[in-house]
Design a protein around this motif. Structure first.
Motif, short mmCIF file in Angstrom:
data_model
loop_
_atom_site.label_atom_id
_atom_site.label_comp_id
_atom_site.label_asym_id
_atom_site.label_seq_id
_atom_site.Cartn_x
_atom_site.Cartn_y
_atom_site.Cartn_z
N GLY A 137 -160.81 -50.93 8.23
CA GLY A 137 -159.91 -51.99 8.67
C GLY A 137 -158.87 -52.34 7.61
O GLY A 137 -157.71 -52.64 7.94
N GLY A 138 -159.25 -52.34 6.34
CA GLY A 138 -158.31 -52.65 5.27
C GLY A 138 -157.20 -51.62 5.18
O GLY A 138 -156.03 -51.97 4.98
N LEU A 139 -157.55 -50.36 5.33
CA LEU A 139 -156.55 -49.29 5.31
C LEU A 139 -155.60 -49.43 6.49
O LEU A 139 -154.38 -49.27 6.33
N ALA A 140 -156.13 -49.74 7.66
CA ALA A 140 -155.28 -49.91 8.83
C ALA A 140 -154.26 -51.02 8.60
O ALA A 140 -153.08 -50.88 8.97
N GLN A 141 -154.69 -52.13 7.99
CA GLN A 141 -153.77 -53.23 7.71
C GLN A 141 -152.69 -52.79 6.72
O GLN A 141 -151.50 -53.10 6.89
N GLU A 142 -153.09 -52.05 5.69
CA GLU A 142 -152.12 -51.57 4.71
C GLU A 142 -151.09 -50.64 5.36
O GLU A 142 -149.88 -50.75 5.10
#
Length: 260
Positions: A137-142
């Motif tokens: 999820g963090g990568l998707a946000q980035e």
């Protein structure tokens, strides 16, 4: 002793050393799950029995049948018939049956196509979209901010980070009908404007960043009209086959010993 009043059943089929009598056929169809297919064809025969064709329609039916089955030479025709255990005399009847079925479909459901199209249109509309999916999820946000704020190409990031097959196409998917993507993704796409990029959303096990590229509304052209007629016919046919299967199951149960 004279057994002429009770003759032995005549075999109807030889498979190697196995001889099958008429009484063997239905249990075998049931065992191998082929009874519904037989009932389907019999239901069709019953439905089209009253459909008549002119000599011109018969000729057209044969021409269309040969084209549909890619039969362009006597050799191809013999191969087609041999694969099905048919004779040359069976070919016109096959062609006429297909033509009668098409006529029956149009006569029975052709007038319902417009209303059925309106009911189905939301699923028939097509979309071309770009997608990045990842379990992080963090990568998707980035990645979303790198596209939205930094102007990095979604295609480049999809090739590098997306974890599905769309990575091979730079994230591009479609055109596909809106019934194809995951329902949650389809809802996003259905309310999107072309070029609209959505923040990461949870879709099943994935976090997805999606952008609608193009919306292609369904049109009631001839191909769609035929598809909808076929849908209506197949729904009816499935109901008829299930009804016949249930009726035969009840009849079979009532004939068992103890139910007499």
């Amino acid at each position: 002793m004279n057994n002429s009043s009770n003759p032995e059943p005549s075999p109807v089929l030889h498979i190697g050393d196995q001889v099958l009598a008429l009484a063997d056929i239905v249990p075998l169809l049931q065992r191998y799950g082929m009874l519904p297919a037989l009932i389907k064809e019999l239901v069709i025969d019953r439905a089209i029995a009253a459909v008549t064709l002119t000599p011109e329609q018969n000729a057209l039916a044969l021409e269309q049948f040969l084209q549909t089955n890619q039969i362009a030479s006597p050799e191809q025709q013999q191969g087609f018939l041999a694969q099905r255990g048919l004779s040359e005399g069976d070919l016109p009847a096959l062609a006429q049956r297909a033509h009668k079925l098409q006529q029956y479909k149009l006569d029975t459901w052709g007038h319902q196509v417009e209303s059925h199209f309106l009911q189905r249109k939301a699923h028939l509309d097509r979309v071309l979209y770009s997608l990045i999916r990842t379990r992080d999820g963090g990568l998707a946000q980035e990645l979303y901010f790198r596209i939205q704020d930094d102007g990095q190409p979604l295609a480049d990031l999809a090739r590098q980070y997306s974890e599905g097959q769309e990575a091979q196409t730079g994230g591009l998917i479609g055109p596909v009908e809106l019934s194809v993507p995951h329902p949650a993704l389809a809802r996003l796409l259905s309310i999107s404007q072309p070029g609209q990029l959505w923040p990461p959303s949870r879709v099943g096990e994935w976090f997805v960043v999606v952008r609608l590229e193009k919306f292609l509304p369904a049109r009631l052209d001839e191909a769609t009209r035929q598809r909808l007629v076929d849908e209506l016919f197949n729904t009816w046919l499935t109901e008829q086959v299930q009804r016949e299967l249930q009726a035969n199951a009840i009849a079979g149960a009532s004939s068992l010993p103890g139910n007499q």
